[in-house]
Design an enzyme around this catalytic site. Sequence first.
Site, PDB file in Angstrom:
ATOM      1  CG  ASP A 106      -2.529   0.879   1.270  1.00 53.93           C
ATOM      2  OD1 ASP A 106      -3.358   0.692   0.837  1.00 53.93           O
ATOM      3  OD2 ASP A 106      -1.924   1.523   1.028  1.00 53.93           O
ATOM      4  CB  ILE A 107       0.952   4.138  -2.345  1.00 56.91           C
ATOM      5  CG1 ILE A 107       2.421   4.983  -2.709  1.00 56.91           C
ATOM      6  CG2 ILE A 107      -0.408   5.313  -1.898  1.00 56.91           C
ATOM      7  CD1 ILE A 107       1.936   5.991  -4.512  1.00 56.91           C
ATOM      8  CG  ASN A 151     -12.069  -0.776   4.011  1.00 56.84           C
ATOM      9  OD1 ASN A 151     -12.752  -0.696   5.039  1.00 56.84           O
ATOM     10  ND2 ASN A 151     -11.074  -0.151   3.242  1.00 56.84           N
ATOM     11  CG  HIS A 207      -8.432  -3.057  -2.583  1.00 55.05           C
ATOM     12  ND1 HIS A 207      -9.697  -2.194  -3.185  1.00 55.05           N
ATOM     13  CD2 HIS A 207      -8.797  -2.261  -1.318  1.00 55.05           C
ATOM     14  CE1 HIS A 207     -10.254  -1.215  -2.569  1.00 55.05           C
ATOM     15  NE2 HIS A 207      -9.339  -1.202  -1.391  1.00 55.05           N
ATOM     16  CG  HIS A 232      -7.117  -3.200   2.975  1.00 52.93           C
ATOM     17  ND1 HIS A 232      -5.573  -1.756   2.994  1.00 52.93           N
ATOM     18  CD2 HIS A 232      -7.775  -2.646   2.133  1.00 52.93           C
ATOM     19  CE1 HIS A 232      -6.900  -1.100   2.494  1.00 52.93           C
ATOM     20  NE2 HIS A 232      -7.737  -1.357   2.082  1.00 52.93           N
TER      21      HIS A 232
END
Length: 112
Positions: free
Chosen positions: A31-32, A87, A100, A102
Site C-alpha cells: 500500500d502506498i 472496505n 482488494h 488489505h
Amino acid sequence: MNNDCLFCKIIRREIPAKIAFEDDEVLAFHDIQPAAPIHILFVPKKHVDSVVHVLDQEPVVSLLANRAVKAAEKLGIQSTGFRLVMNYGPDAGQTVHHLHMHLLGGAHLSHL
Ligand code: AMP
Ligand code: ZN
C-alpha cells in the site's frame, strides 16, 4: 480489465507498485500509504468493483484470503497476528473500486 481503474493499471504495469506476490489470478503490492509496518493489498487480476459485486463468484474472496494468509506466514507474522480488511462504500472509506483485501500486521493494531 478496466481502462480507467488504478489497480488495473498497476496489474498492466502502467503505474509502478512494489509487488509483493503474483500468480495467474492474484497480484499483491504494498500500500502506498501504509497503515501498519506490513500493509499489502491483494487484488484479483480480473477487474471486479467490490465485494458486493462478487456475490455470485464467492471463490474470489477466498482466493484473496488464501494468498494473504500464505503471505502472512512467509512474512513471519502468523504467530504475532494480522488483520484482513475489505472496505465497501463511503462509510467504510472505500477509495479504489477494484476489489482488494488489505493485509495489515507487523505491530499491535488498535482494536476495531
Ligand atoms: P480502500 O480505502 O479500501 O479502497 O483502499 C485503497 C487503498 O489503496 C488505500 O489504502 C490506498 O493507500 C491504496 N492506494 C492508492 N493508490 C495506490 C497506489 N498507486 N499504489 C499502492 N496503493 C495505493
Ligand atoms: Zn480494476
